[in-house]
Design a protein around this motif. Structure first.
Motif, PDB file in Angstrom:
ATOM      1  N   HIS A 172       1.165   3.966  10.097  1.00 40.31           N
ATOM      2  CA  HIS A 172      -0.236   4.378  10.190  1.00 40.31           C
ATOM      3  C   HIS A 172      -0.407   5.877   9.980  1.00 40.31           C
ATOM      4  O   HIS A 172       0.530   6.653  10.126  1.00 40.31           O
ATOM      5  CB  HIS A 172      -0.806   3.985  11.550  1.00 40.31           C
ATOM      6  CG  HIS A 172      -0.776   2.519  11.779  1.00 40.31           C
ATOM      7  ND1 HIS A 172      -0.986   1.968  13.009  1.00 40.31           N
ATOM      8  CD2 HIS A 172      -0.552   1.471  10.941  1.00 40.31           C
ATOM      9  CE1 HIS A 172      -0.894   0.652  12.929  1.00 40.31           C
ATOM     10  NE2 HIS A 172      -0.624   0.326  11.686  1.00 40.31           N
ATOM     11  N   ARG A 173      -1.624   6.243   9.708  1.00 39.25           N
ATOM     12  CA  ARG A 173      -1.986   7.642   9.495  1.00 39.25           C
ATOM     13  C   ARG A 173      -1.791   8.460  10.773  1.00 39.25           C
ATOM     14  O   ARG A 173      -1.410   9.629  10.715  1.00 39.25           O
ATOM     15  CB  ARG A 173      -3.445   7.713   9.048  1.00 39.25           C
ATOM     16  CG  ARG A 173      -3.976   9.115   8.871  1.00 39.25           C
ATOM     17  CD  ARG A 173      -5.412   9.122   8.436  1.00 39.25           C
ATOM     18  NE  ARG A 173      -5.476   8.594   7.073  1.00 39.25           N
ATOM     19  CZ  ARG A 173      -6.553   8.037   6.562  1.00 39.25           C
ATOM     20  NH1 ARG A 173      -7.646   7.915   7.281  1.00 39.25           N
ATOM     21  NH2 ARG A 173      -6.548   7.591   5.325  1.00 39.25           N
ATOM     22  N   ALA A 177       6.270   4.399   4.595  1.00 38.79           N
ATOM     23  CA  ALA A 177       6.795   4.124   5.942  1.00 38.79           C
ATOM     24  C   ALA A 177       8.048   3.264   5.864  1.00 38.79           C
ATOM     25  O   ALA A 177       9.008   3.493   6.606  1.00 38.79           O
ATOM     26  CB  ALA A 177       5.728   3.437   6.793  1.00 38.79           C
ATOM     27  N   LEU A 178       8.070   2.277   4.975  1.00 39.58           N
ATOM     28  CA  LEU A 178       9.263   1.440   4.803  1.00 39.58           C
ATOM     29  C   LEU A 178      10.442   2.277   4.322  1.00 39.58           C
ATOM     30  O   LEU A 178      11.557   2.142   4.829  1.00 39.58           O
ATOM     31  CB  LEU A 178       8.982   0.305   3.814  1.00 39.58           C
ATOM     32  CG  LEU A 178       8.019  -0.785   4.280  1.00 39.58           C
ATOM     33  CD1 LEU A 178       7.680  -1.713   3.123  1.00 39.58           C
ATOM     34  CD2 LEU A 178       8.582  -1.563   5.456  1.00 39.58           C
ATOM     35  N   ARG A 179      10.202   3.141   3.343  1.00 40.47           N
ATOM     36  CA  ARG A 179      11.269   4.012   2.831  1.00 40.47           C
ATOM     37  C   ARG A 179      11.793   4.934   3.921  1.00 40.47           C
ATOM     38  O   ARG A 179      13.002   5.089   4.087  1.00 40.47           O
ATOM     39  CB  ARG A 179      10.761   4.848   1.644  1.00 40.47           C
ATOM     40  CG  ARG A 179      10.776   4.113   0.325  1.00 40.47           C
ATOM     41  CD  ARG A 179      10.521   5.054  -0.847  1.00 40.47           C
ATOM     42  NE  ARG A 179       9.146   5.535  -0.886  1.00 40.47           N
ATOM     43  CZ  ARG A 179       8.126   4.859  -1.376  1.00 40.47           C
ATOM     44  NH1 ARG A 179       8.299   3.669  -1.888  1.00 40.47           N
ATOM     45  NH2 ARG A 179       6.914   5.381  -1.379  1.00 40.47           N
ATOM     46  N   GLU A 180      10.885   5.569   4.675  1.00 45.31           N
ATOM     47  CA  GLU A 180      11.293   6.487   5.736  1.00 45.31           C
ATOM     48  C   GLU A 180      12.143   5.794   6.785  1.00 45.31           C
ATOM     49  O   GLU A 180      13.057   6.395   7.346  1.00 45.31           O
ATOM     50  CB  GLU A 180      10.062   7.107   6.405  1.00 45.31           C
ATOM     51  CG  GLU A 180       9.352   8.130   5.556  1.00 45.31           C
ATOM     52  CD  GLU A 180       8.063   8.616   6.204  1.00 45.31           C
ATOM     53  OE1 GLU A 180       7.685   8.135   7.306  1.00 45.31           O
ATOM     54  OE2 GLU A 180       7.410   9.483   5.598  1.00 45.31           O
ATOM     55  N   HIS A 196       0.869  -1.179   0.000  1.00 44.83           N
ATOM     56  CA  HIS A 196       0.000   0.000   0.000  1.00 44.83           C
ATOM     57  C   HIS A 196       0.907   1.230   0.000  1.00 44.83           C
ATOM     58  O   HIS A 196       1.936   1.236   0.698  1.00 44.83           O
ATOM     59  CB  HIS A 196      -0.867  -0.044   1.261  1.00 44.83           C
ATOM     60  CG  HIS A 196      -1.864   1.043   1.368  1.00 44.83           C
ATOM     61  ND1 HIS A 196      -1.511   2.335   1.678  1.00 44.83           N
ATOM     62  CD2 HIS A 196      -3.212   1.033   1.212  1.00 44.83           C
ATOM     63  CE1 HIS A 196      -2.599   3.082   1.717  1.00 44.83           C
ATOM     64  NE2 HIS A 196      -3.640   2.315   1.441  1.00 44.83           N
ATOM     65  N   PRO A 197       0.581   2.287  -0.742  1.00 41.82           N
ATOM     66  CA  PRO A 197       1.467   3.461  -0.822  1.00 41.82           C
ATOM     67  C   PRO A 197       1.839   4.063   0.539  1.00 41.82           C
ATOM     68  O   PRO A 197       2.988   4.462   0.740  1.00 41.82           O
ATOM     69  CB  PRO A 197       0.671   4.461  -1.664  1.00 41.82           C
ATOM     70  CG  PRO A 197      -0.248   3.606  -2.478  1.00 41.82           C
ATOM     71  CD  PRO A 197      -0.575   2.418  -1.617  1.00 41.82           C
ATOM     72  N   LEU A 198       0.906   4.117   1.469  1.00 41.57           N
ATOM     73  CA  LEU A 198       1.201   4.661   2.797  1.00 41.57           C
ATOM     74  C   LEU A 198       2.232   3.797   3.512  1.00 41.57           C
ATOM     75  O   LEU A 198       3.173   4.300   4.132  1.00 41.57           O
ATOM     76  CB  LEU A 198      -0.089   4.762   3.620  1.00 41.57           C
ATOM     77  CG  LEU A 198       0.003   5.335   5.020  1.00 41.57           C
ATOM     78  CD1 LEU A 198       0.505   6.780   4.998  1.00 41.57           C
ATOM     79  CD2 LEU A 198      -1.384   5.280   5.694  1.00 41.57           C
TER      80      LEU A 198
END
Length: 162
Positions: free
Chosen positions: A110-111, A15-18, A9-11
């Motif tokens: 998460h958001r 988070a993985l990239r960050e 999922h893009p969100l």
């Protein structure tokens, strides 16, 4: 099944990239919404699946990470949080809090910032599998790293069988 970091999922991919996490995301043609479905698709034990479950403690969302073969003892969660009442969050609250639908909630990314309780039983596995943001995707990580990335506090909230 296909594999790629970008299948998440893009969100969750963000988070993985960050976090600088290099994980393999697997996408399956059939849903892996339940722990049993996920374990069958992956070829692992149900206990190696991480369920990301949202509860409401006195109305405040809290995420509980539990192995796929166990149930959450809601009374233990209530005691752990010092809450008056703990209930399962409904689908609307889950999506508003996490940004994901039930059956695809990952343990982090998460958001909103949410308190996270991680059952100690997760540490009994070398690798665990969790949702990557939708009911068709999963990723694997060692449980200590997963819990740390989620900001989880280790607790004992597994329902005990007699």
């Amino acid at each position: 099944m296909t594999t790629s970091y970008e299948l998440a999922h893009p969100l969750f991919a963000e988070a993985l990239r960050e976090r600088g996490l290099d994980v393999e995301v697997r996408r399956f043609p059939d849903e892996t919404r339940t722990a049993q479905q996920a374990a069958q698709a992956i070829g692992c034990q149900v206990a190696e699946i991480v369920k990301s479950l949202v509860f409401a403690a006195d109305g405040v969302p809290v995420l509980v990470l539990m192995d796929g073969s166990s149930r959450v003892d809601v009374e233990s969660v209530r005691r752990e949080l010092g809450a008056g009442e703990v209930t399962r969050a409904d689908a609307r609250v889950v999506r508003e809090t996490t940004g994901y639908a039930i059956g695809g909630v990952p343990p982090f990314g998460h958001r909103t910032a949410t308190r996270v309780l991680a059952d100690r039983g997760l540490l009994g596995h070398a690798v665990v599998w969790a949702a990557a943001g939708d009911p068709h995707t999963v990723f694997a990580l060692d449980p200590a790293t997963l819990i740390a990335q989620a900001g989880g506090v280790l607790v004992d909230v597994r329902e005990r069988t007699a």
